[in-house]
Design a protein around this motif. Structure first.
Motif, short mmCIF file in Angstrom:
data_model
loop_
_atom_site.label_atom_id
_atom_site.label_comp_id
_atom_site.label_asym_id
_atom_site.label_seq_id
_atom_site.Cartn_x
_atom_site.Cartn_y
_atom_site.Cartn_z
N ALA A 4 3.85 8.70 -7.06
CA ALA A 4 5.02 8.54 -6.20
C ALA A 4 4.79 7.37 -5.23
O ALA A 4 5.72 6.61 -4.93
CB ALA A 4 5.29 9.82 -5.43
N PHE A 5 3.56 7.21 -4.77
CA PHE A 5 3.25 6.11 -3.85
C PHE A 5 3.41 4.77 -4.55
O PHE A 5 3.99 3.83 -3.99
CB PHE A 5 1.82 6.27 -3.30
N GLU A 10 6.58 -0.23 -5.28
CA GLU A 10 7.37 -1.10 -6.16
C GLU A 10 8.77 -1.31 -5.59
O GLU A 10 9.28 -2.43 -5.56
CB GLU A 10 7.44 -0.50 -7.57
N ILE A 11 9.38 -0.25 -5.11
CA ILE A 11 10.73 -0.35 -4.53
C ILE A 11 10.71 -1.23 -3.28
O ILE A 11 11.58 -2.08 -3.09
CB ILE A 11 11.28 1.06 -4.22
N LEU A 12 9.70 -1.04 -2.41
CA LEU A 12 9.62 -1.84 -1.19
C LEU A 12 9.42 -3.32 -1.48
O LEU A 12 10.08 -4.18 -0.89
CB LEU A 12 8.49 -1.34 -0.30
N PHE A 13 8.51 -3.64 -2.38
CA PHE A 13 8.24 -5.04 -2.68
C PHE A 13 9.42 -5.73 -3.35
O PHE A 13 9.62 -6.93 -3.15
CB PHE A 13 6.98 -5.17 -3.55
N THR A 14 10.18 -5.01 -4.16
CA THR A 14 11.31 -5.64 -4.86
C THR A 14 12.61 -5.59 -4.07
O THR A 14 13.56 -6.26 -4.43
CB THR A 14 11.51 -5.01 -6.25
N ASP A 15 12.65 -4.83 -2.98
CA ASP A 15 13.84 -4.77 -2.14
C ASP A 15 14.06 -6.14 -1.49
O ASP A 15 13.17 -6.67 -0.82
CB ASP A 15 13.67 -3.71 -1.05
N ARG A 92 -5.50 2.71 0.77
CA ARG A 92 -6.23 3.87 0.23
C ARG A 92 -5.96 4.09 -1.26
O ARG A 92 -6.84 4.48 -2.02
CB ARG A 92 -5.83 5.11 1.02
N GLU A 93 -4.74 3.82 -1.68
CA GLU A 93 -4.37 4.01 -3.08
C GLU A 93 -4.79 2.84 -3.97
O GLU A 93 -4.59 2.87 -5.17
CB GLU A 93 -2.86 4.22 -3.20
N ARG A 94 -5.31 1.77 -3.34
CA ARG A 94 -5.75 0.57 -4.05
C ARG A 94 -4.62 -0.14 -4.80
O ARG A 94 -4.79 -0.66 -5.88
CB ARG A 94 -6.91 0.89 -4.98
N LEU A 95 -3.45 -0.15 -4.16
CA LEU A 95 -2.27 -0.79 -4.74
C LEU A 95 -1.85 -2.04 -3.99
O LEU A 95 -1.16 -2.89 -4.54
CB LEU A 95 -1.09 0.19 -4.77
N VAL A 96 -2.24 -2.14 -2.72
CA VAL A 96 -1.76 -3.21 -1.84
C VAL A 96 -2.91 -3.83 -1.06
O VAL A 96 -3.77 -3.11 -0.51
CB VAL A 96 -0.70 -2.65 -0.85
N TRP A 97 -2.94 -5.16 -1.02
CA TRP A 97 -3.85 -5.90 -0.15
C TRP A 97 -3.12 -6.26 1.13
O TRP A 97 -1.98 -6.71 1.08
CB TRP A 97 -4.27 -7.22 -0.81
#
Length: 104
Positions: A4-5, A10-15, A92-97
């Protein structure tokens, strides 16, 4: 399976109201188009009895697009050039720098 995170990121970055396009250039590499989320917050630093205020430029990058950003790599945003300073930090999720930038 996507968490879900990861879906929310993905939604935030593409908004178009939150995410923006930037150009990432690794030191000695080729330019590539990436999505960023800007965090241009001010920083207050204590130095002895004084408190110093400074403008900062921080952005978030997706690990999927930029797997290993390094200090000295270049990012161009709306025609302005910046260099990554300091070590990038992953969430923490290792998805974003999250990276700190300084004008190039």
């Amino acid at each position: 399976m996507t968490s879900a995170f990861a879906s929310a990121m993905e939604i935030l970055f593409t908004d178009p109201n939150i995410g923006r396009e930037g150009i990432y250039i690794a030191d000695g590499g080729t330019p590539m188009l990436v999505r960023i989320v800007s965090r241009q917050a001010d920083a207050i630093t204590d130095f002895g009895d004084a408190r110093l205020w400074s403008e900062t430029t921080r952005i978030d990058l997706r690990v999927a697009e930029v797997p290993a950003p390094r200090p000295g790599d270049r990012i161009e945003i709306d025609g302005d050039a910046f260099l990554i300073q300091g070590e990038p930090v992953r969430d923490r999720e290792r998805l974003v720098w999250t990276v700190d930038l300084r004008p190039a």
